[in-house]
Scaffold this active site. Structure first.
Site, PDB file in Angstrom:
ATOM      1  N   TYR A 187      -1.022  -6.847   7.216  1.00 18.79           N
ATOM      2  CA  TYR A 187      -2.039  -5.797   7.408  1.00 18.79           C
ATOM      3  C   TYR A 187      -3.404  -6.205   6.871  1.00 18.79           C
ATOM      4  CZ  TYR A 187       1.327  -2.396   9.276  1.00 18.79           C
ATOM      5  OH  TYR A 187       2.239  -1.728  10.064  1.00 18.79           O
ATOM      6  N   ASP A 193       9.352  -6.434   4.564  1.00 18.35           N
ATOM      7  CA  ASP A 193      10.200  -5.535   5.368  1.00 18.35           C
ATOM      8  C   ASP A 193      11.432  -6.307   5.870  1.00 18.35           C
ATOM      9  OD1 ASP A 193       9.381  -3.328   8.224  1.00 18.35           O
ATOM     10  OD2 ASP A 193      11.000  -3.286   6.757  1.00 18.35           O
ATOM     11  N   ASN A 212       6.365  -0.430   8.553  1.00 23.39           N
ATOM     12  CA  ASN A 212       5.408   0.031   9.572  1.00 23.39           C
ATOM     13  C   ASN A 212       5.854   1.417  10.036  1.00 23.39           C
ATOM     14  OD1 ASN A 212       7.315  -0.138  11.847  1.00 23.39           O
ATOM     15  ND2 ASN A 212       7.146  -2.329  11.525  1.00 23.39           N
ATOM     16  N   ASP A 263      10.769 -12.308  -5.757  1.00 18.95           N
ATOM     17  CA  ASP A 263      11.300 -11.645  -4.560  1.00 18.95           C
ATOM     18  C   ASP A 263      11.804 -10.252  -4.941  1.00 18.95           C
ATOM     19  OD1 ASP A 263      14.003 -12.571  -2.232  1.00 18.95           O
ATOM     20  OD2 ASP A 263      12.877 -10.715  -2.506  1.00 18.95           O
ATOM     21  N   ILE A 264      11.193  -9.238  -4.408  1.00 17.67           N
ATOM     22  CA  ILE A 264      11.499  -7.840  -4.782  1.00 17.67           C
ATOM     23  C   ILE A 264      12.949  -7.478  -4.469  1.00 17.67           C
ATOM     24  CG2 ILE A 264      10.823  -6.731  -2.597  1.00 17.67           C
ATOM     25  CD1 ILE A 264       9.334  -4.614  -4.362  1.00 17.67           C
ATOM     26  N   SER A 270       0.255  -3.796   2.154  1.00 17.65           N
ATOM     27  CA  SER A 270      -0.851  -4.026   3.106  1.00 17.65           C
ATOM     28  C   SER A 270      -1.583  -5.348   2.935  1.00 17.65           C
ATOM     29  CB  SER A 270      -1.888  -2.885   3.068  1.00 17.65           C
ATOM     30  OG  SER A 270      -1.374  -1.722   3.679  1.00 17.65           O
ATOM     31  N   THR A 271      -1.226  -6.163   1.944  1.00 15.68           N
ATOM     32  CA  THR A 271      -2.001  -7.393   1.701  1.00 15.68           C
ATOM     33  C   THR A 271      -1.498  -8.582   2.514  1.00 15.68           C
ATOM     34  OG1 THR A 271      -0.619  -8.153  -0.141  1.00 15.68           O
ATOM     35  CG2 THR A 271      -2.482  -6.696  -0.682  1.00 15.68           C
ATOM     36  N   GLY A 272      -0.477  -8.398   3.328  1.00 11.69           N
ATOM     37  CA  GLY A 272       0.036  -9.498   4.152  1.00 11.69           C
ATOM     38  C   GLY A 272      -0.427  -9.341   5.583  1.00 11.69           C
TER      39      GLY A 272
HETATM   40  N1  APR Z   1       9.157  -9.824  -2.299  1.00 10.86           N
HETATM   41  C1  APR Z   1       7.941  -9.394  -2.733  1.00 10.86           C
HETATM   42  N2  APR Z   1       6.819  -9.489  -2.011  1.00 10.86           N
HETATM   43  C2  APR Z   1       6.923 -10.061  -0.789  1.00 10.86           C
HETATM   44  C3  APR Z   1       8.150 -10.533  -0.259  1.00 10.86           C
HETATM   45  C4  APR Z   1       9.290 -10.402  -1.082  1.00 10.86           C
HETATM   46  N3  APR Z   1      10.502 -10.813  -0.675  1.00 10.86           N
HETATM   47  N4  APR Z   1       7.904 -11.042   0.989  1.00 10.86           N
HETATM   48  C5  APR Z   1       6.586 -10.900   1.216  1.00 10.86           C
HETATM   49  N5  APR Z   1       5.983 -10.314   0.156  1.00 10.86           N
HETATM   50  C6  APR Z   1       4.573  -9.986  -0.043  1.00 10.86           C
HETATM   51  C7  APR Z   1       3.557 -10.705   0.794  1.00 10.86           C
HETATM   52  O1  APR Z   1       3.264 -11.992   0.241  1.00 10.86           O
HETATM   53  C8  APR Z   1       2.375  -9.748   0.688  1.00 10.86           C
HETATM   54  O2  APR Z   1       1.649 -10.007  -0.509  1.00 10.86           O
HETATM   55  O3  APR Z   1       4.413  -8.621   0.303  1.00 10.86           O
HETATM   56  C9  APR Z   1       3.029  -8.370   0.553  1.00 10.86           C
HETATM   57  C10 APR Z   1       2.918  -7.488   1.792  1.00 10.86           C
HETATM   58  O4  APR Z   1       2.944  -8.310   2.940  1.00 10.86           O
HETATM   59  P1  APR Z   1       3.737  -7.851   4.277  1.00 10.86           P
HETATM   60  O5  APR Z   1       5.188  -7.911   4.024  1.00 10.86           O
HETATM   61  O6  APR Z   1       3.164  -8.661   5.402  1.00 10.86           O
HETATM   62  O7  APR Z   1       3.361  -6.303   4.464  1.00 10.86           O
HETATM   63  P2  APR Z   1       2.015  -5.609   4.977  1.00 10.86           P
HETATM   64  O8  APR Z   1       0.811  -6.461   4.798  1.00 10.86           O
HETATM   65  O9  APR Z   1       2.044  -4.252   4.347  1.00 10.86           O
HETATM   66  O10 APR Z   1       2.271  -5.473   6.549  1.00 10.86           O
HETATM   67  C11 APR Z   1       3.288  -4.605   6.986  1.00 10.86           C
HETATM   68  O11 APR Z   1       4.317  -6.298   8.320  1.00 10.86           O
HETATM   69  O12 APR Z   1       6.465  -6.997   8.035  1.00 10.86           O
HETATM   70  C12 APR Z   1       5.664  -6.183   8.781  1.00 10.86           C
HETATM   71  O13 APR Z   1       7.116  -4.374   9.414  1.00 10.86           O
HETATM   72  C13 APR Z   1       6.028  -4.730   8.588  1.00 10.86           C
HETATM   73  O14 APR Z   1       4.598  -4.008  10.359  1.00 10.86           O
HETATM   74  C14 APR Z   1       4.734  -4.067   8.954  1.00 10.86           C
HETATM   75  C15 APR Z   1       3.688  -5.009   8.371  1.00 10.86           C
END
Ligand code: APR
Length: 169
Positions: free
Chosen positions: A120, A32, A22, A8-9, A116-118
């Site tokens: 997005y 986020d 975003n 967890d970052i 962007s791997t979640g």
């Molecule tokens: N620590 C590290 N990595 C995390 C954590 C955490 N606590 N929580 C989630 N992740 C990982 C996810 O598993 C994924 O691999 O972060 C990566 C990015 O995923 P998202 O958070 O969904 O971000 P993204 O794909 O860039 O989408 C951004 O999602 O949350 C909204 O406001 C944000 O609209 C924006 C969009």
């Protein structure tokens, strides 16, 4: 030095963590949401100073209740199938995040999520190659660059990709 950490970052004791934000910069889900929960309400208050942030760019704030001094809010591209310069935009997002860190002048260690791997939906293999290529380009500018990935499968992909890239350089 580039480190790959699965976890967890929001818990990392580095000078700056990067948020996968975003363009509205008003919080969200995923990392986020986790960062806003851990930082507390001051983070959103400071973000209200910004009208927003274009895709591929980043803004820097304080870290508030986080162990990190700063949060760099980076807006990665949404994956539309690879027809809208997504690769170039994701690379730009990493480079702009490094630029904000350098501009701050007090950041020697920085941690990135897999931008962007979640939500997005950027393909993980391509996103990992782009992330690590950018980190290698900036490696000498920082004491520590951390790729903080949430799940074991992605951590394994990051490790394999870093080995591949280091052998190639
Ligand atoms: N620590 C590290 N990595 C995390 C954590 C955490 N606590 N929580 C989630 N992740 C990982 C996810 O598993 C994924 O691999 O972060 C990566 C990015 O995923 P998202 O958070 O969904 O971000 P993204 O794909 O860039 O989408 C951004 O999602 O949350 C909204 O406001 C944000 O609209 C924006 C969009």
């Amino acid at each position: 030095m580039i480190e790959i950490i699965q976890g967890d970052i929001t818990t990392l004791h580095v000078d700056a963590i990067v948020n996968a934000a975003n363009g509205a910069l008003r919080g969200g889900g995923g990392v986020d949401g986790a960062i806003h929960r851990a930082a507390g309400p001051g983070l959103l208050q400071e973000l209200k100073r910004f009208p927003g942030c274009p895709t591929g760019d980043a803004v820097i704030t304080r870290g508030y209740n986080l162990p990190a001094k700063h949060v760099i809010h980076a807006v990665g591209p949404i994956w539309y199938g690879g027809t809208r310069m997504e690769d170039q935009l994701l690379a730009k997002t990493y480079h702009k995040s490094f630029l904000r860190a350098t501009e701050s002048g007090d950041i020697r260690s920085i941690a990135f999520p897999a931008i962007s791997t979640g939500a997005y939906r950027f393909p993980k293999r391509e996103a990992t190659m782009i992330a690590l290529t950018a980190m290698l380009e900036h490696e000498k500018e920082f004491d520590r660059i951390v790729a903080c990935v949430f799940d074991e499968e992605l951590a394994a992909l990051y490790r394999g990709t870093l080995d591949f890239l280091r052998r190639r350089l």
